[in-house]
Design an enzyme around this catalytic site. Structure first.
Site, short mmCIF file in Angstrom:
data_model
loop_
_atom_site.label_atom_id
_atom_site.label_comp_id
_atom_site.label_asym_id
_atom_site.label_seq_id
_atom_site.Cartn_x
_atom_site.Cartn_y
_atom_site.Cartn_z
N ARG A 120 -31.14 8.96 67.27
CA ARG A 120 -32.55 8.81 66.86
C ARG A 120 -33.11 7.50 67.41
O ARG A 120 -33.32 6.52 66.70
CB ARG A 120 -32.67 8.92 65.35
CG ARG A 120 -32.03 10.19 64.81
CD ARG A 120 -32.34 10.45 63.37
NE ARG A 120 -33.57 11.25 63.24
CZ ARG A 120 -34.02 11.71 62.07
NH1 ARG A 120 -33.35 11.46 60.97
NH2 ARG A 120 -35.11 12.42 62.01
N GLN A 125 -37.30 10.68 70.88
CA GLN A 125 -38.27 11.19 69.92
C GLN A 125 -38.78 12.59 70.28
O GLN A 125 -38.99 13.42 69.40
CB GLN A 125 -39.45 10.22 69.79
CG GLN A 125 -39.11 8.99 68.97
CD GLN A 125 -40.30 8.05 68.84
OE1 GLN A 125 -41.31 8.19 69.53
NE2 GLN A 125 -40.18 7.07 67.96
N ASP A 128 -36.16 15.23 69.14
CA ASP A 128 -35.62 15.11 67.77
C ASP A 128 -36.00 16.33 66.92
O ASP A 128 -37.07 16.37 66.31
CB ASP A 128 -36.15 13.83 67.15
CG ASP A 128 -35.49 13.51 65.81
OD1 ASP A 128 -34.79 14.38 65.27
OD2 ASP A 128 -35.68 12.38 65.32
N SER A 131 -36.73 15.75 63.11
CA SER A 131 -38.07 15.25 62.80
C SER A 131 -39.13 16.35 62.92
O SER A 131 -39.99 16.49 62.04
CB SER A 131 -38.43 14.07 63.72
OG SER A 131 -37.63 12.95 63.43
N TYR A 226 -30.91 7.02 59.90
CA TYR A 226 -30.40 7.82 58.80
C TYR A 226 -30.25 6.96 57.54
O TYR A 226 -30.18 5.74 57.61
CB TYR A 226 -29.04 8.43 59.15
CG TYR A 226 -29.08 9.36 60.33
CD1 TYR A 226 -29.44 10.69 60.18
CD2 TYR A 226 -28.76 8.90 61.61
CE1 TYR A 226 -29.48 11.55 61.26
CE2 TYR A 226 -28.80 9.76 62.71
CZ TYR A 226 -29.16 11.08 62.51
OH TYR A 226 -29.20 11.92 63.60
#
Length: 377
Positions: A120, A125, A128, A131, A226
């Site tokens: 992450r 991004q 991901d 997300s 996390y």
């Protein structure tokens, strides 16, 4: 190289690639096969895939001949046992909870990429999947809560009298939590938020919610985005603060999870029983045990007048957009390993490829999976 999209199990409504992404891969000289009916539950027809340049194939042929198999959920043993060594699997396999399965895939000489383990980082991004799917889950959690709750969300002033706004408590200000805050505020609720990371306070407040602070949280800045395990002293303070907020809440939405471990119990049975009749809890951590002591995964129960919905698959209730976002994540990741000729080049010097690969050449190669002890319930 043949890249193939498999039809998911009955309980999964999403699909790994959507036609617009297939079209981009075909333009990059990738041969794309799609199993018959793979996108139907997400409202993408076989004809749409054909128009994008994919070939529609039966499952048996795909399993035998495709080089890279895309399937959000894992295949059944009868299928992966038949795969030839060297086949590549890509999906969301939760390897931190399924170490035995990962070991079996390694022994079968399968190469596995689990998109839920991608590092992450800023560079990752656009890839991901946690997300992109959590964003939808957070939105849907509030919509589900509003539908289930027996009262209004916004404050209303009518000729018949005034209605106070609903009080919403959100546990966890990650992607799902932040979207839940924004959605609940748009519906007119008063929102309180708890998170172990003080750094998210500014984001929470910018969305119009109150941040519930608990001093002494463990530093999560090096945990790669996390959550981390907290001290017993902190947990006790946390329990006291949450209990105070929970007793006043009409709606609670929980999102807290720790990779490789059972979800932390943040709402005790006593807290649930102290909520007023008609309150609603949406537990997004149900798949890993849940954040309440009474959560049952995949079920809706009523405990002493409080409705508790355990659902970790809310993204799947918006399958068209969930699939579109997931497919874009996969496309961006595939770009790291595709040559100009549409062939695979697995460059394990790339930290994203290395961090997402779980099994390769007969071994579990992911350090987090290798080092993690089996999760306990």
């Amino acid at each position: 190289m043949i890249l193939a999209v498999l039809k998911e199990k009955a309980e999964e409504s999403r699909v790994s690639l959507v036609p617009e992404v297939v079209k981009q891969l075909v333009q990059q000289q990738v041969t794309v096969w799609v199993e018959e009916g793979a996108g139907v539950k997400a409202f993408y027809t076989d004809e749409a895939y054909r128009e994008a340049g994919a070939a529609i194939k039966p499952r048996t042929e795909i399993l035998q001949q495709a080089d890279l198999l895309l399937s959000i959920r894992s295949l059944v043993p009868e299928e992966w046992n038949q795969l030839a060594p060297g086949k590549i699997l890509m999906g969301v396999y939760q390897p931190l909870y399924n170490q035995e399965l990962m070991q079996q895939w390694a022994e079968k000489q399968l190469t596995t990429f689990s998109m839920d383990t991608i590092p992450r980082t800023t560079r990752a991004q656009s890839m991901d999947v946690l997300s992109s799917q959590a964003n939808i889950a957070g939105y849907k959690a509030v919509i589900l809560a509003a539908y289930t709750y027996s009262r209004y969300f916004p404050m209303l002033m009518t000729a018949a009298g005034s209605i106070p706004p609903a009080k919403v408590l959100i546990l966890g200000a990650g992607v799902a939590g932040l979207q839940a805050i924004a959605t609940a505020r748009r519906l007119g609720a008063v929102v309180e938020v708890f998170d172990t990371r003080p750094a998210v306070k500014e984001e929470v407040m910018s969305l119009g919610a109150k941040f519930v602070e608990v001093e002494g949280a463990a530093d999560a800045s090096k945990a790669g985005g996390y959550a981390v395990e907290q001290t017993e002293e902190y947990k006790q303070k946390q329990v006291e603060k949450i209990a105070q907020s929970a007793a006043k809440a009409d709606i609670i939405i929980t999102t807290a999870q720790i990779p490789g471990k059972a979800a932390p119990i943040l709402i005790s049975q006593e807290m649930v029983e102290n909520m007023h009749t008609g309150s609603v809890i949406i537990d997004l951590a149900a798949a890993t045990g849940g954040n309440t002591a009474v959560t049952k995964n995949g079920e809706t129960i009523v405990h002493k007048g409080v409705t508790v919905i355990g659902n970790s698959d809310l993204a799947g209730t918006a399958p068209a957009d969930a699939s579109k976002l997931y497919a874009r994540n996969v496309l961006n990741f595939l770009k790291l390993m595709l040559t100009k000729e549409g062939q695979l080049d697995l460059n394990f010097k790339d930290d994203l490829i290395q961090g997402t690969c779980i099994t390769h050449k007969g071994e579990i190669v992911n350090e987090r999976v290798k080092n993690l002890q089996p999760a306990t319930a």
